[in-house]
Design a protein around this motif. Structure first.
Motif, PDB file in Angstrom:
ATOM      1  N   GLU A 180     -46.892 -19.830  11.654  1.00 17.70           N
ATOM      2  CA  GLU A 180     -46.533 -20.504  10.413  1.00 17.70           C
ATOM      3  C   GLU A 180     -47.642 -21.406   9.875  1.00 17.70           C
ATOM      4  OE1 GLU A 180     -43.855 -19.854   8.734  1.00 17.70           O
ATOM      5  OE2 GLU A 180     -43.175 -18.443  10.273  1.00 17.70           O
ATOM      6  N   GLU A 181     -48.861 -21.182  10.286  1.00 23.62           N
ATOM      7  CA  GLU A 181     -49.965 -22.013   9.816  1.00 23.62           C
ATOM      8  C   GLU A 181     -50.098 -21.887   8.296  1.00 23.62           C
ATOM      9  OE1 GLU A 181     -54.773 -22.568  10.531  1.00 23.62           O
ATOM     10  OE2 GLU A 181     -53.574 -21.386  11.918  1.00 23.62           O
ATOM     11  N   PRO A 182     -50.119 -23.014   7.582  1.00 20.52           N
ATOM     12  CA  PRO A 182     -50.184 -22.956   6.108  1.00 20.52           C
ATOM     13  C   PRO A 182     -51.516 -22.395   5.621  1.00 20.52           C
ATOM     14  CG  PRO A 182     -50.473 -25.218   6.866  1.00 20.52           C
ATOM     15  CD  PRO A 182     -50.075 -24.406   8.067  1.00 20.52           C
ATOM     16  N   VAL A 183     -51.456 -21.655   4.528  1.00 22.81           N
ATOM     17  CA  VAL A 183     -52.663 -21.117   3.914  1.00 22.81           C
ATOM     18  C   VAL A 183     -53.313 -22.217   3.073  1.00 22.81           C
ATOM     19  CG1 VAL A 183     -53.581 -19.424   2.286  1.00 22.81           C
ATOM     20  CG2 VAL A 183     -51.769 -18.763   3.895  1.00 22.81           C
ATOM     21  N   THR A 184     -54.570 -22.462   3.325  1.00 25.00           N
ATOM     22  CA  THR A 184     -55.313 -23.510   2.610  1.00 25.00           C
ATOM     23  C   THR A 184     -56.465 -22.891   1.817  1.00 25.00           C
ATOM     24  OG1 THR A 184     -56.822 -23.879   4.464  1.00 25.00           O
ATOM     25  CG2 THR A 184     -54.777 -25.166   4.439  1.00 25.00           C
ATOM     26  N   ALA A 185     -57.037 -23.690   0.921  1.00 22.51           N
ATOM     27  CA  ALA A 185     -58.191 -23.218   0.155  1.00 22.51           C
ATOM     28  C   ALA A 185     -59.346 -22.883   1.086  1.00 22.51           C
ATOM     29  CB  ALA A 185     -58.619 -24.293  -0.850  1.00 22.51           C
ATOM     30  N   ARG A 186     -59.486 -23.652   2.143  1.00 21.85           N
ATOM     31  CA  ARG A 186     -60.553 -23.407   3.129  1.00 21.85           C
ATOM     32  C   ARG A 186     -60.351 -22.045   3.800  1.00 21.85           C
ATOM     33  NH1 ARG A 186     -62.270 -27.421   8.157  1.00 21.85           N
ATOM     34  NH2 ARG A 186     -63.898 -26.058   9.005  1.00 21.85           N
ATOM     35  N   MET A 187     -59.109 -21.702   4.104  1.00 21.41           N
ATOM     36  CA  MET A 187     -58.825 -20.419   4.732  1.00 21.41           C
ATOM     37  C   MET A 187     -59.117 -19.265   3.768  1.00 21.41           C
ATOM     38  SD  MET A 187     -55.224 -18.966   6.360  1.00 21.41           S
ATOM     39  CE  MET A 187     -55.010 -20.348   7.478  1.00 21.41           C
ATOM     40  N   ILE A 188     -58.777 -19.461   2.494  1.00 19.82           N
ATOM     41  CA  ILE A 188     -58.982 -18.410   1.486  1.00 19.82           C
ATOM     42  C   ILE A 188     -60.479 -18.161   1.272  1.00 19.82           C
ATOM     43  CG2 ILE A 188     -58.679 -17.843  -0.960  1.00 19.82           C
ATOM     44  CD1 ILE A 188     -55.994 -19.359  -0.810  1.00 19.82           C
ATOM     45  N   VAL A 189     -61.259 -19.220   1.313  1.00 17.83           N
ATOM     46  CA  VAL A 189     -62.707 -19.057   1.170  1.00 17.83           C
ATOM     47  C   VAL A 189     -63.313 -18.542   2.468  1.00 17.83           C
ATOM     48  CG1 VAL A 189     -64.893 -20.272   0.746  1.00 17.83           C
ATOM     49  CG2 VAL A 189     -62.861 -20.830  -0.601  1.00 17.83           C
ATOM     50  N   SER A 221     -61.118 -13.162   2.927  1.00 23.53           N
ATOM     51  CA  SER A 221     -61.800 -14.357   2.443  1.00 23.53           C
ATOM     52  C   SER A 221     -63.158 -13.996   1.840  1.00 23.53           C
ATOM     53  CB  SER A 221     -61.990 -15.360   3.589  1.00 23.53           C
ATOM     54  OG  SER A 221     -63.018 -14.912   4.458  1.00 23.53           O
ATOM     55  N   LEU A 222     -63.729 -14.927   1.112  1.00 26.61           N
ATOM     56  CA  LEU A 222     -65.026 -14.684   0.489  1.00 26.61           C
ATOM     57  C   LEU A 222     -66.103 -14.452   1.544  1.00 26.61           C
ATOM     58  CD1 LEU A 222     -66.913 -14.534  -1.926  1.00 26.61           C
ATOM     59  CD2 LEU A 222     -67.079 -17.038  -1.877  1.00 26.61           C
ATOM     60  N   THR A 223     -66.141 -15.299   2.561  1.00 24.72           N
ATOM     61  CA  THR A 223     -67.165 -15.131   3.602  1.00 24.72           C
ATOM     62  C   THR A 223     -66.977 -13.822   4.351  1.00 24.72           C
ATOM     63  OG1 THR A 223     -65.791 -16.478   5.078  1.00 24.72           O
ATOM     64  CG2 THR A 223     -67.598 -17.596   3.936  1.00 24.72           C
ATOM     65  N   SER A 224     -65.731 -13.431   4.561  1.00 22.48           N
ATOM     66  CA  SER A 224     -65.460 -12.156   5.224  1.00 22.48           C
ATOM     67  C   SER A 224     -65.946 -10.993   4.381  1.00 22.48           C
ATOM     68  CB  SER A 224     -63.955 -12.026   5.499  1.00 22.48           C
ATOM     69  OG  SER A 224     -63.656 -10.787   6.107  1.00 22.48           O
ATOM     70  N   LYS A 225     -65.682 -11.035   3.082  1.00 21.32           N
ATOM     71  CA  LYS A 225     -66.119  -9.951   2.199  1.00 21.32           C
ATOM     72  C   LYS A 225     -67.643  -9.869   2.149  1.00 21.32           C
ATOM     73  CE  LYS A 225     -64.068  -8.247  -1.246  1.00 21.32           C
ATOM     74  NZ  LYS A 225     -63.388  -7.151  -0.559  1.00 21.32           N
ATOM     75  N   LEU A 226     -68.294 -11.014   2.132  1.00 21.11           N
ATOM     76  CA  LEU A 226     -69.749 -11.015   2.121  1.00 21.11           C
ATOM     77  C   LEU A 226     -70.312 -10.396   3.396  1.00 21.11           C
ATOM     78  CD1 LEU A 226     -70.388 -14.535   0.569  1.00 21.11           C
ATOM     79  CD2 LEU A 226     -71.067 -12.345  -0.445  1.00 21.11           C
ATOM     80  N   MET A 227     -69.678 -10.684   4.531  1.00 17.18           N
ATOM     81  CA  MET A 227     -70.137 -10.121   5.803  1.00 17.18           C
ATOM     82  C   MET A 227     -69.892  -8.616   5.851  1.00 17.18           C
ATOM     83  SD  MET A 227     -68.796 -13.156   8.349  1.00 17.18           S
ATOM     84  CE  MET A 227     -69.339 -12.372   9.869  1.00 17.18           C
ATOM     85  N   PHE A 228     -68.692  -8.192   5.478  1.00 13.41           N
ATOM     86  CA  PHE A 228     -68.360  -6.774   5.549  1.00 13.41           C
ATOM     87  C   PHE A 228     -69.148  -5.954   4.532  1.00 13.41           C
ATOM     88  CE2 PHE A 228     -64.084  -7.843   7.593  1.00 13.41           C
ATOM     89  CZ  PHE A 228     -64.449  -7.314   8.822  1.00 13.41           C
ATOM     90  N   ALA A 229     -69.500  -6.562   3.412  1.00 13.34           N
ATOM     91  CA  ALA A 229     -70.233  -5.828   2.379  1.00 13.34           C
ATOM     92  C   ALA A 229     -71.602  -5.374   2.861  1.00 13.34           C
ATOM     93  CB  ALA A 229     -70.376  -6.689   1.125  1.00 13.34           C
TER      94      ALA A 229
END
Length: 251
Positions: free
Chosen positions: A240-249, A133-141
């Motif tokens: 089976e939790e659906p992938v949402t835009a919130r999850m992707i971000v 996710s975007l927030t994950s990438k920002l944290m790991f960066a």
């Protein structure tokens, strides 16, 4: 623009190179023609996120390499240490920081939301390893800041970043668990070691959190022996939790 192209290459080239290994020695059968369409969409999202991260951290890197910051930490004398010792320290701090961030993602519910998308993958292969996710990438960066903070030349940081990317790709490969991996796991995370972390049973989600150096799992009690897992019957993902835009971000 050069920084963005370098980041894209470091992220995706290792997988394209290692894909042949995955196809020759697969752990589980994967219909790549079905998986690749979905994961190419994810890869496009990753390319966009990389652009955001590069621009977000550009001013921070400039500050860390500026004269005021260098002077502020000058009293420690650490910047006068030999380059090789600063590189070793930067690598250790980078890997430790990765572990700490990853630990918080799994043990704190609010931060878990930033990492959920990465664990939603039910079939592990090299391209699923770059999904974040975007927030994950920002944290790991943030872990990459140790190199400029310790006045390590950019080309060394890039080389280590490429090595780390190769290792991250390898750890997600869909390859059989081989005996040599047990030996490597005394020091370095292997595919079977990291696959345990992605298993569907919730009891595994907080285990084997180390990115590259297994020592942190042993020190902090998050190690789980892959020999206790049946690689053929265990499934991956978080249900089976659906992938949402919130999850992707990652919110």
């Amino acid at each position: 623009m050069n920084n963005i192209i370098s980041a894209w290459a470091i992220t995706f080239v290792p997988g394209l190179i290692l894909w042949t290994w995955e196809k020759k020695d697969p752990l589980k059968e994967i219909n790549y023609s079905e998986e690749i369409l979905e994961d190419i969409k994810n890869a496009a999202i990753m390319m966009l996120y990389i652009v955001v991260v590069v621009y977000a951290y550009y001013p921070i890197q400039n500050f860390i390499t500026s004269a005021p910051f260098v002077e502020a930490i000058g009293w420690t004398n650490i910047l006068s240490a030999p380059l090789y010792s600063r590189v070793i320290l930067a690598i250790f701090l980078r890997e430790f920081s990765l572990y700490v961030i990853h630990w918080h993602m799994h043990y704190i519910e609010q931060i878990w939301q930033t990492h959920k998308w990465h664990h939603s993958e039910q079939k592990l292969w090299w391209l699923s390893g770059v999904k974040s996710s975007l927030t994950s990438k920002l944290m790991f960066a943030s872990i990459g800041l140790w190199f400029p903070a310790l006045a390590i030349p950019a080309h060394i940081a890039i080389v280590y970043g490429a090595i780390a990317s190769f290792h991250n790709t390898i750890s997600h490969l869909n390859i059989k668990w081989r005996p040599w991996m047990r030996v490597v796991e005394y020091v370095i995370v292997t595919p079977r070691y990291h696959h345990v972390h992605h298993l569907a049973e919730e009891r595994f989600h907080n285990k084997n959190l180390a990115s590259m150096l297994v020592i942190f799992d042993h020190i902090f009690g998050t190690y789980f022996n892959p020999d206790l897992v049946d690689s053929q019957t265990e499934e991956y993902g978080i249900g089976e939790e659906p992938v949402t835009a919130r999850m992707i971000v990652g919110l």
